[in-house]
Every structure is written in structure tokens, then in C-alpha cells.
Write a protein that holds these residues in place. Sequence first.
Motif, PDB file in Angstrom:
ATOM      1  N   ILE A  61       5.168   3.225   0.579  1.00  0.00           N
ATOM      2  CA  ILE A  61       4.412   3.340   1.821  1.00  0.00           C
ATOM      3  C   ILE A  61       2.940   3.092   1.503  1.00  0.00           C
ATOM      4  O   ILE A  61       2.297   3.880   0.810  1.00  0.00           O
ATOM      5  N   GLY A  62       2.399   1.983   2.005  1.00  0.00           N
ATOM      6  CA  GLY A  62       1.004   1.633   1.784  1.00  0.00           C
ATOM      7  C   GLY A  62       0.861   0.394   0.927  1.00  0.00           C
ATOM      8  O   GLY A  62       1.380   0.333  -0.189  1.00  0.00           O
ATOM      9  N   ALA A  63       0.143  -0.615   1.448  1.00  0.00           N
ATOM     10  CA  ALA A  63      -0.063  -1.871   0.728  1.00  0.00           C
ATOM     11  C   ALA A  63      -1.514  -2.033   0.322  1.00  0.00           C
ATOM     12  O   ALA A  63      -2.118  -3.089   0.489  1.00  0.00           O
ATOM     13  N   GLY A  64      -2.094  -0.937  -0.196  1.00  0.00           N
ATOM     14  CA  GLY A  64      -3.402  -1.027  -0.825  1.00  0.00           C
ATOM     15  C   GLY A  64      -3.231  -1.265  -2.314  1.00  0.00           C
ATOM     16  O   GLY A  64      -2.155  -1.658  -2.791  1.00  0.00           O
ATOM     17  N   SER A 465       1.276   9.124  -4.598  1.00  0.00           N
ATOM     18  CA  SER A 465       0.406   8.169  -5.281  1.00  0.00           C
ATOM     19  C   SER A 465      -0.871   7.992  -4.466  1.00  0.00           C
ATOM     20  O   SER A 465      -1.150   8.760  -3.558  1.00  0.00           O
ATOM     21  N   GLY A 466      -1.657   6.965  -4.805  1.00  0.00           N
ATOM     22  CA  GLY A 466      -2.960   6.769  -4.172  1.00  0.00           C
ATOM     23  C   GLY A 466      -4.064   7.241  -5.090  1.00  0.00           C
ATOM     24  O   GLY A 466      -3.860   8.092  -5.961  1.00  0.00           O
ATOM     25  N   THR A 467      -5.261   6.700  -4.908  1.00  0.00           N
ATOM     26  CA  THR A 467      -6.361   6.972  -5.839  1.00  0.00           C
ATOM     27  C   THR A 467      -6.677   8.455  -5.982  1.00  0.00           C
ATOM     28  O   THR A 467      -7.090   8.904  -7.050  1.00  0.00           O
ATOM     29  N   GLY A 479      -8.842   4.177 -10.061  1.00  0.00           N
ATOM     30  CA  GLY A 479      -7.906   5.278  -9.902  1.00  0.00           C
ATOM     31  C   GLY A 479      -6.689   4.881  -9.089  1.00  0.00           C
ATOM     32  O   GLY A 479      -5.562   5.324  -9.369  1.00  0.00           O
ATOM     33  N   ALA A 480      -6.882   4.036  -8.079  1.00  0.00           N
ATOM     34  CA  ALA A 480      -5.752   3.563  -7.275  1.00  0.00           C
ATOM     35  C   ALA A 480      -4.765   2.777  -8.125  1.00  0.00           C
ATOM     36  O   ALA A 480      -3.546   2.971  -8.038  1.00  0.00           O
TER      37      ALA A 480
END
Length: 502
Positions: A61-64, A465-467, A479-480
Motif C-alpha cells: 500500500i503506497g507507491a512512494g 513501512s515508510g520513512t 529513510g524511506a
Amino acid sequence: MKSDNDKQPHRARRRFLVRALGGGALAGGLALAGRATATTARLGENLLRTADTDVVDVAIIGAGLAGLTSARDLQRAGCESFVVLEARDRVGGRTYNHELGDGVVSEAGGQWIGPGQTAIADLARQLEVDTFDQYYQGKTVYLAGDARYAEESGNGGASVSHHIASKLNDMARSVPGDAPWTAPNAAELDSMTVGEWLQQQGVSKEDKIGFNMSTTLTFGSSPASLSLLHFLSIINTSDCSIEQLEGIKDGAQETRFVGGSQILCTRMAEDLGDKLKLSCPVRKIVGWDQDIVEVHTDQGVIRARQVITALNPALCNQFTYSPALPSGRAQLQANWPAHAPMRKTVHVYPRPFWRDKGLNGQVMQLDGPVIWSYDNSPPDGSVGVINAFIKPGQLTHDARQAESVLTDIYALALGEEARHPTQFHDHDWGKVDSWSLTCIHPIPPGFWTRWGRFLRPSTGRLIWSGTETADIWPGAMDGAVRSGHRAAFQALQALTQVGRNT
């Protein structure tokens, strides 16, 4: 009890995952197979997928930067059974490029890297994205009303007295960047704001102004509402050097990407094909404590064995969970600070005229809307670009009026040539969509010691997850990327464990 025939797909899955985990090594510590091994692994994957074709191994979930790094790692490991779900109609997350024409861009979100940020530097090299130095040479202009003062910028960052910087750097050595709540005196440090600590040190008015600007830029908060424990933990991740954290030369703002930071995400997305689903916000997650998780989106239900949520914790709180999340994790998400969306503006000029005057394009305004402006021109200086961070609530959102107000400020600071911009762009992350909420995380006193331990541990089949979850450089683009590597590794390990248990 399952028959031997029923167990065959699971055994194939285990063999596939063991090869993926043990076949080789790439950036971020994730063991990945080479192309030959990956091809063999895909055969095993195709075999096991025949058993349940509507279930993917991993839903991201999330396309960063975090989510796409995980997707890239899974794919390079030979795992093709995954999907990336993105709420926006684009990839990039909190990186976003304004296209200025003729291949020139200006970044509306995260844009810099510096020493020690090796994960994102490695990724850029692999994606063949070049870098160049942030321009900072010359004098910085300070404005107070109509008064103007210019001085050489030193390392290009906020100026902090050596005495105060040394104290903070020494204190940061005992505050682990990956788990500040475990510091020996965590409770004491987390009961105090940065502002309160500065008051005890008897800092000068100039230092107070400098700290106010730097913490607002780096953390999205003034010293008066920022946890000292959190502040020290971020200094710790920056090699226990506030000078490195806040500086340009030899600092975290030293380097930019040719083509803008979003290019990293667009290049990673190129190989995903129909595994990437845009305009696909997640609304509900069902059965995170079961073998198969249902992820309900605006485009239908995705069934997955593992789910990576590559998002800011505040965004994770927008989902409905069934069953409800455990109290600790739920409270962390509900109380995560989400009041620092940030706003950046762009003025474009035919050329960077300020450089001819010995100015670096940096403007710091003590009593107006500009927190800090800087030279964001392309590597060849073919056009002049001034970006600025804007104080919340101090500049109209009417585009023409906002441009006019800022143009007057730049004319006073940089010269009359500033009155003739060719383009103006304005990006307020709190208003463009509902999928950002906050760009950075201004952690308040008391938060880490109460909720910090719930940040990273998986919850059932959910991998966070994520930065914000990074062990190093949380909140930064580096960090990401690190969190994306870790999440992919966790997912592969979890899938391997499933193979052992079946």
C-alpha cells in the motif's frame, strides 16, 4: 489434514523463497538472487500460484519511495506475486516534480540527500539517476520588516553557536536514533521541549531565531512544541552532528537529483506494469490476523498473504481494520502528529541573476511568510529558480496574490529583477489531496516513551513501512528507501515461515 498433493504448492513456495532469500546480496541488506536464479524461482512461483490464483503473496500500500523500493526488491528476488496500491493518480508519494519546460523541474516535496544517506544514493546509481550539488555560494539575505542584512552563509545552513551545538551533539550520543524511547534518560528528555531546554541554556536571541527556523524546516514545528528526546534522536542518525543535519556543505541538504527526486519513483514504476494500480485508495483491511488478508479498495478487493503498508502512520489510521488493531498500535496511529503538511512555492526567472550579485538566493524573513528561500536552479543554471518554504497561515492561497506578495519580498532581498518571474507554482501538501496529511513528523513530548515501541513490529500479516519507521534517517528520503528494503525482507521471511509450517 492436508494430503501430500495439497502440500506440493506450499513446498514449492518454500523452495522459491529460500532461493530468493539466500541467492545473493544487494543494497539495504536484502538477499536477492541473480537473474538466472530469479528466472528459476519464477517457475516455482508460477507453479504455486496455480493453487490459488486470486491471492497474491504481497500487497503493498503506497507507491512512494518506500513502497516502490519494496516492489523492486521483491521483483529482483524473483517474486512476481505482488501488487502495489496507490491512492493518488501518480507515483512518488511525498516527492513531486513541477515540470518547468525544456526538461527543467523543481521539486515540491523531498529533494535533498547528504553524507551517510547511502541507501538512496545506491538506489540512484542503480537507476542511473545523476546527482549535483545544491547551490549555496554567496551571501544569505535576512529581512526584518523593510530592513535588509546580507552575510556569507558558511556551510549554507542555519547558524547555531558552537557551544550549543556541541552540547546537543554530546547529548545525542546516548539517544539511539532507531529507538529513542530506550535511551537511559528517555523519560527525562521526553518530558521536555527543545524550547524549554534552550531556555535553560540562556541562548542568545540570534540563536533562538536560528533554532526556530531550523526546527520548523526539519521537523515542521517550533522548538516550543518539539520533544527534546525526538530532536536528539534525529541528530543521532546524522552522525551525532546537528551541523550535518542542518547544513548544505557536508550536510543533509548537500545534493540534488538531476531530473528531480520524483524520477526515482517513476523509474522504479516503469517495470511494474499492471502490478501498479493508481487511483486505488485502500478503505478497509480485513483478517490481518488470518492466513489471507482482504484489502478493500475503490477498485475491488485484493487478497494477500502479506501486506506492506508503506505509509505515514497517520495515513494508516484512515483505514478501517477488522478486527480492530491491538491497542498500542491503534493508539500510536491515532496520536501520530499530522499537523506539518508543509508548503513550497516556486518562482522561475530567465536566469539566476542573484548569483551575479554575490547572493545565493537564500532569504530568511523574521516577520513574514517566508521561512527560507533557496536557489533551486538546474545544474547548468540555464534558468533561475527560487523555491521557498512558507509559514502556515501567513500567505493567501490565491495564486496571483501569493505570487505578488513573494515577488515583493524577493525584490527587496535580491533586487528589482525579481519582479519579473516567468512562472509561479504553489504546492501546499495539506490541500492538494487527502493522501499526505503531513510531510514530516513533529513528535511532541511524551509520545516516544509511551507509543514508540509499537512503531515497527508487524501486526499479524501487516508489515509497517515508510520513512517514519526507518532505523536511520527517519523522515528523510533515505529513510524511506531503507524502510522499503526492510519491509521486502520481512515479507519474504514471513512467506518462508509459512512454507515451513505447512
